[in-house]
Design a protein around this motif. Structure first.
Motif, PDB file in Angstrom:
ATOM      1  N   ILE A 107       0.838  -1.200   0.000  1.00 46.68           N
ATOM      2  CA  ILE A 107       0.000   0.000   0.000  1.00 46.68           C
ATOM      3  C   ILE A 107       0.872   1.249   0.000  1.00 46.68           C
ATOM      4  O   ILE A 107       0.628   2.193  -0.757  1.00 46.68           O
ATOM      5  N   ASP A 108       1.923   1.247   0.828  1.00 46.92           N
ATOM      6  CA  ASP A 108       2.833   2.394   0.877  1.00 46.92           C
ATOM      7  C   ASP A 108       3.476   2.663  -0.487  1.00 46.92           C
ATOM      8  O   ASP A 108       3.689   3.821  -0.860  1.00 46.92           O
ATOM      9  N   GLU A 109       3.785   1.601  -1.224  1.00 46.44           N
ATOM     10  CA  GLU A 109       4.423   1.761  -2.532  1.00 46.44           C
ATOM     11  C   GLU A 109       3.512   2.451  -3.546  1.00 46.44           C
ATOM     12  O   GLU A 109       3.982   3.227  -4.363  1.00 46.44           O
ATOM     13  N   VAL A 110       2.220   2.145  -3.499  1.00 45.68           N
ATOM     14  CA  VAL A 110       1.318   2.673  -4.534  1.00 45.68           C
ATOM     15  C   VAL A 110       0.622   3.976  -4.147  1.00 45.68           C
ATOM     16  O   VAL A 110       0.209   4.728  -5.029  1.00 45.68           O
ATOM     17  N   LYS A 113      -7.722   6.290  -2.794  1.00 43.61           N
ATOM     18  CA  LYS A 113      -6.716   6.625  -1.775  1.00 43.61           C
ATOM     19  C   LYS A 113      -7.276   6.372  -0.377  1.00 43.61           C
ATOM     20  O   LYS A 113      -6.595   5.817   0.490  1.00 43.61           O
ATOM     21  N   GLN A 114      -8.538   6.737  -0.180  1.00 37.65           N
ATOM     22  CA  GLN A 114      -9.184   6.528   1.118  1.00 37.65           C
ATOM     23  C   GLN A 114      -9.322   5.034   1.429  1.00 37.65           C
ATOM     24  O   GLN A 114      -9.056   4.601   2.551  1.00 37.65           O
ATOM     25  N   LEU A 115      -9.742   4.251   0.437  1.00 37.98           N
ATOM     26  CA  LEU A 115      -9.878   2.801   0.631  1.00 37.98           C
ATOM     27  C   LEU A 115      -8.548   2.170   1.020  1.00 37.98           C
ATOM     28  O   LEU A 115      -8.478   1.346   1.941  1.00 37.98           O
ATOM     29  N   LEU A 116      -7.493   2.563   0.341  1.00 42.57           N
ATOM     30  CA  LEU A 116      -6.169   2.011   0.635  1.00 42.57           C
ATOM     31  C   LEU A 116      -5.663   2.473   2.004  1.00 42.57           C
ATOM     32  O   LEU A 116      -5.079   1.685   2.749  1.00 42.57           O
ATOM     33  N   THR A 117      -5.922   3.713   2.342  1.00 43.91           N
ATOM     34  CA  THR A 117      -5.489   4.250   3.639  1.00 43.91           C
ATOM     35  C   THR A 117      -6.199   3.533   4.787  1.00 43.91           C
ATOM     36  O   THR A 117      -5.562   3.143   5.774  1.00 43.91           O
ATOM     37  N   SER A 138      -1.773   4.753 -13.790  1.00 45.84           N
ATOM     38  CA  SER A 138      -3.217   4.924 -13.621  1.00 45.84           C
ATOM     39  C   SER A 138      -3.733   4.206 -12.368  1.00 45.84           C
ATOM     40  O   SER A 138      -3.103   3.271 -11.857  1.00 45.84           O
ATOM     41  N   ASP A 139      -4.892   4.641 -11.921  1.00 41.12           N
ATOM     42  CA  ASP A 139      -5.550   3.976 -10.796  1.00 41.12           C
ATOM     43  C   ASP A 139      -5.910   2.539 -11.165  1.00 41.12           C
ATOM     44  O   ASP A 139      -5.934   1.665 -10.303  1.00 41.12           O
ATOM     45  N   SER A 140      -6.159   2.300 -12.441  1.00 38.45           N
ATOM     46  CA  SER A 140      -6.453   0.951 -12.911  1.00 38.45           C
ATOM     47  C   SER A 140      -5.263   0.018 -12.683  1.00 38.45           C
ATOM     48  O   SER A 140      -5.422  -1.115 -12.228  1.00 38.45           O
ATOM     49  N   THR A 141      -4.077   0.497 -12.980  1.00 38.11           N
ATOM     50  CA  THR A 141      -2.863  -0.296 -12.751  1.00 38.11           C
ATOM     51  C   THR A 141      -2.681  -0.563 -11.258  1.00 38.11           C
ATOM     52  O   THR A 141      -2.353  -1.681 -10.853  1.00 38.11           O
ATOM     53  N   ILE A 142      -2.926   0.442 -10.453  1.00 40.63           N
ATOM     54  CA  ILE A 142      -2.797   0.292  -9.001  1.00 40.63           C
ATOM     55  C   ILE A 142      -3.804  -0.727  -8.487  1.00 40.63           C
ATOM     56  O   ILE A 142      -3.454  -1.611  -7.700  1.00 40.63           O
ATOM     57  N   ALA A 143      -5.046  -0.635  -8.950  1.00 41.63           N
ATOM     58  CA  ALA A 143      -6.073  -1.585  -8.523  1.00 41.63           C
ATOM     59  C   ALA A 143      -5.693  -3.005  -8.953  1.00 41.63           C
ATOM     60  O   ALA A 143      -5.888  -3.967  -8.197  1.00 41.63           O
ATOM     61  N   ASP A 197     -13.744  -3.893  -2.919  1.00 42.80           N
ATOM     62  CA  ASP A 197     -13.902  -2.431  -2.869  1.00 42.80           C
ATOM     63  C   ASP A 197     -13.222  -1.712  -4.038  1.00 42.80           C
ATOM     64  O   ASP A 197     -13.685  -0.640  -4.440  1.00 42.80           O
ATOM     65  N   ILE A 198     -12.156  -2.286  -4.570  1.00 42.67           N
ATOM     66  CA  ILE A 198     -11.408  -1.575  -5.626  1.00 42.67           C
ATOM     67  C   ILE A 198     -11.731  -2.085  -7.030  1.00 42.67           C
ATOM     68  O   ILE A 198     -11.146  -1.622  -8.004  1.00 42.67           O
TER      69      ILE A 198
END
Length: 143
Positions: free
Chosen positions: A23-26, A36-40, A88-93, A138-139
């Motif tokens: 999570i810290d990496e992305v 960002k909120q979901l990951l936090t 992109s957020d897609s790549t992160i998800a 969630d993501i």
């Protein structure tokens, strides 16, 4: 029985550490406020479980377990290579979904392997599994 408790707690310790690290990496790359909120929030839940796990390990005079250095290194490389090409957020998800699925698979394997672990230890493992599964759900909208 105590041995299975410690072994399962060690695997949870490594898993929770790997999750927080991922999570810290992305997080610096996340664009959508909700993602960002979901990951936090997920990281905060990991931190709570980490405190529980470490408390139980300390009671048994055990230091816990760091994630496998090779697995952690490969995860870091994969994450950073993918993000170089597409931030992109897609790549992160996608990256987070893959990581969570691997974590769920491993934790279920260890849950089955260490059958003699007590219910408290099994409950922590199941809560960590549920946390990972919930993040995947969630993501999904960002994939």
């Amino acid at each position: 029985m105590e041995n299975d408790n410690i072994k399962l707690l060690r695997e949870c310790d490594a898993g929770v550490e790997m999750g927080m690290s991922s999570i810290d990496e992305v997080l610096p790359y996340v664009k959508a406020k909700e993602l960002k909120q979901l990951l936090t929030v997920c990281k905060e839940e990991h931190e709570k479980l980490e405190r529980e796990i470490r408390t139980l390990l300390r009671r048994n005079s055990d230091e816990g377990k760091d994630p496998n250095p090779m697995a952690k290194g490969m995860s870091w490389i994969k994450t950073n290579v993918k993000l170089v090409f597409d931030e992109s957020d897609s790549t992160i998800a996608d990256l987070m979904t893959e990581g969570c699925n691997m974590g769920v698979k491993s934790l279920n394997k260890y849950l089955n392997e260490y059958k003699a672990a007590d219910e408290i230890t099994k409950d922590i493992t199941k809560r960590l599994i549920n946390l990972e599964e919930r993040l995947v759900i969630d993501i999904r909208g960002y994939l």
